[in-house]
Design a protein around this motif. Structure first.
Motif, PDB file in Angstrom:
ATOM      1  N   GLY A 196      18.933  42.475  46.999  1.00  0.00           N
ATOM      2  CA  GLY A 196      19.716  41.738  47.980  1.00  0.00           C
ATOM      3  C   GLY A 196      20.915  42.525  48.468  1.00  0.00           C
ATOM      4  O   GLY A 196      21.397  43.443  47.792  1.00  0.00           O
ATOM      5  N   VAL A 246      27.565  33.545  48.189  1.00  0.00           N
ATOM      6  CA  VAL A 246      26.809  34.608  47.526  1.00  0.00           C
ATOM      7  C   VAL A 246      25.730  34.009  46.628  1.00  0.00           C
ATOM      8  O   VAL A 246      24.602  34.515  46.555  1.00  0.00           O
ATOM      9  CB  VAL A 246      27.751  35.548  46.744  1.00  0.00           C
ATOM     10  N   MET A 287      17.219  34.920  48.467  1.00  0.00           N
ATOM     11  CA  MET A 287      16.511  36.202  48.361  1.00  0.00           C
ATOM     12  C   MET A 287      15.369  36.128  47.350  1.00  0.00           C
ATOM     13  O   MET A 287      14.285  36.686  47.577  1.00  0.00           O
ATOM     14  CB  MET A 287      17.490  37.314  47.991  1.00  0.00           C
ATOM     15  N   LEU A 308      22.857  32.867  48.917  1.00  0.00           N
ATOM     16  CA  LEU A 308      22.097  33.991  49.456  1.00  0.00           C
ATOM     17  C   LEU A 308      21.251  34.671  48.385  1.00  0.00           C
ATOM     18  O   LEU A 308      20.147  35.150  48.657  1.00  0.00           O
ATOM     19  CB  LEU A 308      23.052  34.993  50.105  1.00  0.00           C
ATOM     20  N   ALA A 309      21.748  34.707  47.151  1.00  0.00           N
ATOM     21  CA  ALA A 309      20.967  35.273  46.047  1.00  0.00           C
ATOM     22  C   ALA A 309      19.726  34.426  45.781  1.00  0.00           C
ATOM     23  O   ALA A 309      18.625  34.957  45.577  1.00  0.00           O
ATOM     24  CB  ALA A 309      21.829  35.369  44.786  1.00  0.00           C
ATOM     25  N   ASP A 342      24.249  44.549  54.380  1.00  0.00           N
ATOM     26  CA  ASP A 342      24.202  43.183  54.898  1.00  0.00           C
ATOM     27  C   ASP A 342      25.272  43.098  55.987  1.00  0.00           C
ATOM     28  O   ASP A 342      25.576  44.108  56.627  1.00  0.00           O
ATOM     29  CB  ASP A 342      24.438  42.187  53.748  1.00  0.00           C
ATOM     30  N   LYS A 351      22.544  39.007  45.393  1.00  0.00           N
ATOM     31  CA  LYS A 351      23.394  39.164  46.578  1.00  0.00           C
ATOM     32  C   LYS A 351      24.787  39.585  46.129  1.00  0.00           C
ATOM     33  O   LYS A 351      25.216  39.258  45.026  1.00  0.00           O
ATOM     34  CB  LYS A 351      23.482  37.858  47.374  1.00  0.00           C
TER      35      LYS A 351
END
Length: 400
Positions: free
Chosen positions: A61, A74, A81, A77-78, A136, A96
């Motif tokens: 990520g 975060v 992913m 988003l992790a 990113d 992430k």
């Protein structure tokens, strides 16, 4: 965004008949690294790396530099992913990272110091077979080059496989820059094929004409002559032209340092980002940040299809509303997976000491994206669920 991610997972898990304990296992995060980075100039910046799941392979990520980065973002988003890599069948996990900073306020020396100190803190927890970060928001191949160099200095690893998204000279993959946008075009094309819409003329708008949005439009310009871009926006303003905007001209303008606020062309008028969301288009491509379509503006959406090229651009409440209106949402964990697919291909090249041609990389990208959408549509039909639920159902099965 964290709430949206959890809601999407719970919705799919419920349809699979999973209990609360099973859902908790899917959501629970393996590791969180929260620390501060102090620069020589005396400024301190909060930094994060969240490692959600490594069931399928190393954590994977990006790292974003943004003043609004926080731990919840975060985390979300992790998690996304992990489900993204699972949904498209990659042998990778999900992670992430981020630093709460506006990189525009830093000079080059400060930016390099910040990047290298991020790696100095995290190096025991990352690496080619542990956790493989990538660029990113507001990070780029140059920043990643600093990071991989720092990792090499500390550990002696010379494969370059500790990070992806590097410059080509440093071991990056050809085709990486365009991968996310190009993957989105392949995903939409494949979905339209399943819907019996191949070759039909359509209009579309792109919210967020950055790297992802611009490549989506320029790739579509070359590969999909029946798709007409009539609106696009960046952070300064939006542009509208009923007869069509030329993506390659817009991309050139942006690459030369211009903003859409300064762009002038015959028949082009200014609109706001909110105007673009409510525009009468066939396809709305959301390539900016999360929650772009939410309870405040969901009633304005007129598009028949939404392509989630950003992470979590349609809130859960907005999704449920649009789903009832039969608006087809191509979910982010499929639509924007092109970037992580080519990151995976870069990682493979680094580990094997190879360097593949751009056409070879693009052919592999197309196979992964086409297969992912085929499987998505198959589950959508067999389970009689939305495409979002179908994507998460496929991911959950691969994570189990």
């Amino acid at each position: 965004m964290l709430e949206t991610a959890h809601a999407a997972i719970r919705s799919a898990a419920t349809k699979l008949g999973l209990d609360e304990d099973a859902v908790k296992q899917l959501i629970d995060i393996n590791n969180e690294h929260i620390f501060d980075i102090k620069l020589k100039n005396g400024r301190t910046y909060p930094a994060y790396r969240v490692q959600h799941s490594n069931k399928r392979g190393p954590y994977k990520g990006g790292i974003r530099f943004h003043p609004e980065v926080d731990i919840d973002e975060v985390r979300a988003l992790a998690i996304l992913m992990s489900f993204k890599t699972a949904a498209v069948g990659l042998p990778l996990g999900g992670g992430k990272g981020g630093i709460e900073v506006d990189p525009k306020t830093l000079n080059q020396n400060d930016l390099e110091e910040l990047s290298r100190k991020y790696v100095r803190h995290l190096h025991p927890h990352i690496g080619p077979d542990k956790d493989v970060p990538a660029p990113d928001v507001n990070t780029n191949p140059g920043i990643i080059d600093w990071m991989v160099d720092e990792y090499e200095i500390i550990t002696g690893d010379k494969t370059g496989a500790s990070f992806t998204g590097k410059t080509v000279a440093r071991g990056g993959s050809l085709g990486r820059d365009a991968a996310t946008g190009s993957g989105g075009v392949i995903a939409l094309e494949t979905l339209l094929k399943h819907l019996g819409k191949t070759g039909q003329k359509l209009t579309y708008g792109v919210q967020g004409f950055g790297n992802v949005g611009s490549f989506f439009a320029t790739v579509a310009e070359g590969d999909q002559p029946n798709w007409r871009l009539i609106a696009a926006s960046d952070s300064s303003t939006g542009l509208y032209c009923k007869s069509g905007l030329k993506p390659s001209d817009l991309s050139r303008h942006k690459k030369n340092g211009g903003s859409f606020k300064e762009y002038k062309a015959d028949g082009v008028s200014s609109i706001t980002n909110q105007d673009l969301v409510g525009l009468e288009v066939d396809v709305l491509v959301l390539a900016a940040l999360g929650d772009a379509v939410n309870k405040k503006n969901m009633h304005t959406v007129q598009a028949k299809y939404i392509v989630e090229m950003a992470n979590g651009p349609v809130s859960n409440e907005a999704f449920e509303f649009l789903d009832k209106k039969d608006v087809v949402v191509l979910p982010d964990i499929i639509a924007n997976a092109g970037g992580v697919i080519v990151s995976y291909l870069e990682w493979l090249q680094n580990k094997s000491g190879e360097h593949w041609s751009e056409s070879g990389v693009n052919n592999k990208l197309e196979k992964y994206m086409t297969s992912a959408v085929d499987n998505l549509y198959k589950t959508h039909l067999s389970k009689k669920v939305s495409l979002r639920d179908a994507a998460y159902i496929n991911a959950i099965k691969n994570l189990s």
